[in-house]
Design a protein around this motif. Sequence first.
Motif, short mmCIF file in Angstrom:
data_model
loop_
_atom_site.label_atom_id
_atom_site.label_comp_id
_atom_site.label_asym_id
_atom_site.label_seq_id
_atom_site.Cartn_x
_atom_site.Cartn_y
_atom_site.Cartn_z
N ARG A 172 0.83 -1.21 0.00
CA ARG A 172 0.00 0.00 0.00
C ARG A 172 0.86 1.26 0.00
NH1 ARG A 172 -4.84 -1.72 4.30
NH2 ARG A 172 -5.65 -3.46 3.04
N ASP A 173 2.00 1.15 -0.60
CA ASP A 173 2.97 2.25 -0.64
C ASP A 173 2.55 3.29 -1.66
OD1 ASP A 173 5.26 3.87 -0.63
OD2 ASP A 173 6.57 2.14 -0.31
N GLN A 174 2.31 4.52 -1.21
CA GLN A 174 1.95 5.62 -2.10
C GLN A 174 3.15 6.44 -2.54
OE1 GLN A 174 -1.46 7.96 -0.76
NE2 GLN A 174 -2.12 6.26 0.55
N ILE A 175 4.33 6.12 -2.01
CA ILE A 175 5.55 6.84 -2.35
C ILE A 175 6.42 6.02 -3.30
CG2 ILE A 175 7.69 7.81 -1.42
CD1 ILE A 175 6.12 8.50 1.12
N ALA A 176 6.62 4.77 -2.95
CA ALA A 176 7.41 3.85 -3.79
C ALA A 176 6.54 2.65 -4.11
CB ALA A 176 8.68 3.42 -3.06
N PRO A 177 5.77 2.69 -5.19
CA PRO A 177 4.86 1.59 -5.50
C PRO A 177 5.53 0.23 -5.43
CG PRO A 177 4.58 3.39 -7.06
CD PRO A 177 5.77 3.72 -6.23
N ALA A 178 4.80 -0.76 -4.92
CA ALA A 178 5.39 -2.07 -4.64
C ALA A 178 6.09 -2.69 -5.84
CB ALA A 178 4.31 -3.01 -4.12
N VAL A 179 5.52 -2.53 -7.02
CA VAL A 179 6.15 -3.12 -8.20
C VAL A 179 7.00 -2.09 -8.94
CG1 VAL A 179 4.36 -4.85 -8.52
CG2 VAL A 179 4.09 -2.61 -9.59
N GLY A 180 7.24 -0.96 -8.30
CA GLY A 180 8.03 0.10 -8.92
C GLY A 180 9.49 0.04 -8.55
N HIS A 181 9.91 0.88 -7.59
CA HIS A 181 11.32 1.02 -7.27
C HIS A 181 11.96 -0.28 -6.81
CE1 HIS A 181 10.12 5.45 -6.42
NE2 HIS A 181 10.38 5.26 -7.69
N ALA A 182 11.34 -0.94 -5.81
CA ALA A 182 11.92 -2.19 -5.31
C ALA A 182 11.97 -3.25 -6.41
CB ALA A 182 11.12 -2.70 -4.11
N GLY A 183 10.92 -3.29 -7.24
CA GLY A 183 10.90 -4.25 -8.33
C GLY A 183 11.99 -4.01 -9.35
N LEU A 184 12.24 -2.73 -9.68
CA LEU A 184 13.30 -2.41 -10.64
C LEU A 184 14.68 -2.72 -10.06
CD1 LEU A 184 12.03 0.97 -12.14
CD2 LEU A 184 12.33 -1.21 -13.35
N ILE A 185 14.86 -2.41 -8.78
CA ILE A 185 16.14 -2.72 -8.14
C ILE A 185 16.37 -4.23 -8.16
CG2 ILE A 185 17.35 -2.75 -5.92
CD1 ILE A 185 16.06 -0.02 -5.34
N ALA A 186 15.34 -4.99 -7.79
CA ALA A 186 15.48 -6.46 -7.74
C ALA A 186 15.73 -7.04 -9.12
CB ALA A 186 14.24 -7.07 -7.11
N SER A 187 15.00 -6.54 -10.13
CA SER A 187 15.16 -7.11 -11.48
C SER A 187 16.50 -6.75 -12.10
CB SER A 187 14.01 -6.64 -12.38
OG SER A 187 14.02 -5.23 -12.52
N ASN A 188 17.09 -5.62 -11.67
CA ASN A 188 18.40 -5.21 -12.19
C ASN A 188 19.56 -5.79 -11.39
OD1 ASN A 188 17.21 -3.70 -14.19
ND2 ASN A 188 17.48 -1.72 -13.17
N TRP A 189 19.27 -6.45 -10.29
CA TRP A 189 20.33 -6.94 -9.38
C TRP A 189 21.22 -7.94 -10.10
CZ3 TRP A 189 20.83 -4.44 -4.93
CH2 TRP A 189 21.74 -4.93 -3.99
N ALA A 190 22.53 -7.75 -9.97
CA ALA A 190 23.47 -8.63 -10.67
C ALA A 190 23.59 -10.00 -10.03
CB ALA A 190 24.84 -7.95 -10.73
N GLY A 191 23.37 -10.06 -8.73
CA GLY A 191 23.49 -11.33 -8.02
C GLY A 191 22.14 -11.95 -7.72
N GLU A 192 22.13 -12.82 -6.74
CA GLU A 192 20.91 -13.51 -6.31
C GLU A 192 19.99 -12.52 -5.60
OE1 GLU A 192 20.36 -16.08 -2.41
OE2 GLU A 192 21.43 -17.24 -3.95
N ALA A 193 18.76 -12.37 -6.07
CA ALA A 193 17.85 -11.39 -5.49
C ALA A 193 16.50 -12.02 -5.16
CB ALA A 193 17.65 -10.21 -6.43
N ARG A 194 15.96 -11.63 -4.02
CA ARG A 194 14.61 -11.99 -3.63
C ARG A 194 13.78 -10.71 -3.48
NH1 ARG A 194 17.56 -16.18 -0.93
NH2 ARG A 194 16.49 -18.19 -1.05
N LEU A 195 12.53 -10.77 -3.93
CA LEU A 195 11.60 -9.65 -3.78
C LEU A 195 10.30 -10.19 -3.22
CD1 LEU A 195 10.60 -6.71 -4.29
CD2 LEU A 195 10.00 -7.46 -6.61
N ARG A 196 9.83 -9.56 -2.15
CA ARG A 196 8.60 -9.99 -1.51
C ARG A 196 7.78 -8.75 -1.16
NH1 ARG A 196 7.33 -14.83 2.19
NH2 ARG A 196 9.45 -15.54 1.70
#
Length: 267
Positions: A172-196
């Motif tokens: 329910r994040d109105q500042i950093a949408p759940a599939v926005g910033h954290a999702g982009l960081i996780a998808s761009n991560w060079a190593g092993e990444a988990r996103l929840r």
Amino acid sequence: MANKAKHLAEELSRQGPHRVLRGDLALVGLPGVVLTPTSGLGLPAVAFAHGWLQPPVRYRGLLRHLASWGFVVAAPGTQVGPLASHRLFAADLSTALDVCTGVRLGDGAISVDPAKLGLAGHSVGGGVAVLAAAEDSRVRAVATLAATQTKPFSTDAASRCGMPALHLAAGRDQIAPAVGHAGLIASNWAGEARLRTVTKATHLGFTEGRHWSNLLLPGSSESASQRVARILLTAFFLVHLAGDTRYEAVLDAEIKGTVIELEPALP
């Protein structure tokens, strides 16, 4: 396996076996706090970055929880203003790790293993943790809570981070949408990444208590969101810094109120 993971998650929701000491980073020239077990040599350490406008005290429960499970945790209290420098804050995180590894804590009864260093952060502090990890080769693991974009871009810095990562987004994040910033960081991560995604969490749900910034930012302190963060961050750092693989099951388990969005590919 599901029952084992549930049992371990419940275990991690409670305080760990260590009594906790609290110190002041200002004694070594860096505003902020440091929490440690009462004793222990060769301990893992985590430097934690606060969110925009948030003082480190708003994460006291999380920091104390990690310390009770055997971690030295340092939280710089720098760059707390509205025009904070993300680049300088990232440098302060690395300085906090320098303090952890270079200063004997607890009257000499506590030391940190320089091969067991991690970073974590909330909101802009999550993005800053990514910036710091991209530049500091000592970092072995990174965890973020409702991470937001930074300048330089944390989404770009993620592509230079080869260590394991855990990213928790707020549903329910109105500042950093759940599939926005954290999702982009996780998808761009060079190593092993988990996103929840913590489905009912708001941007400030991971903070504790009240603060004047609640008048400006949507959301408020949420005990359920904090409980999930404590369980997952403790499990993550126990596995990747302390080498305790018993808690690997927690990282892959279904936890009430969360949705796994991204997990490491099977070998």
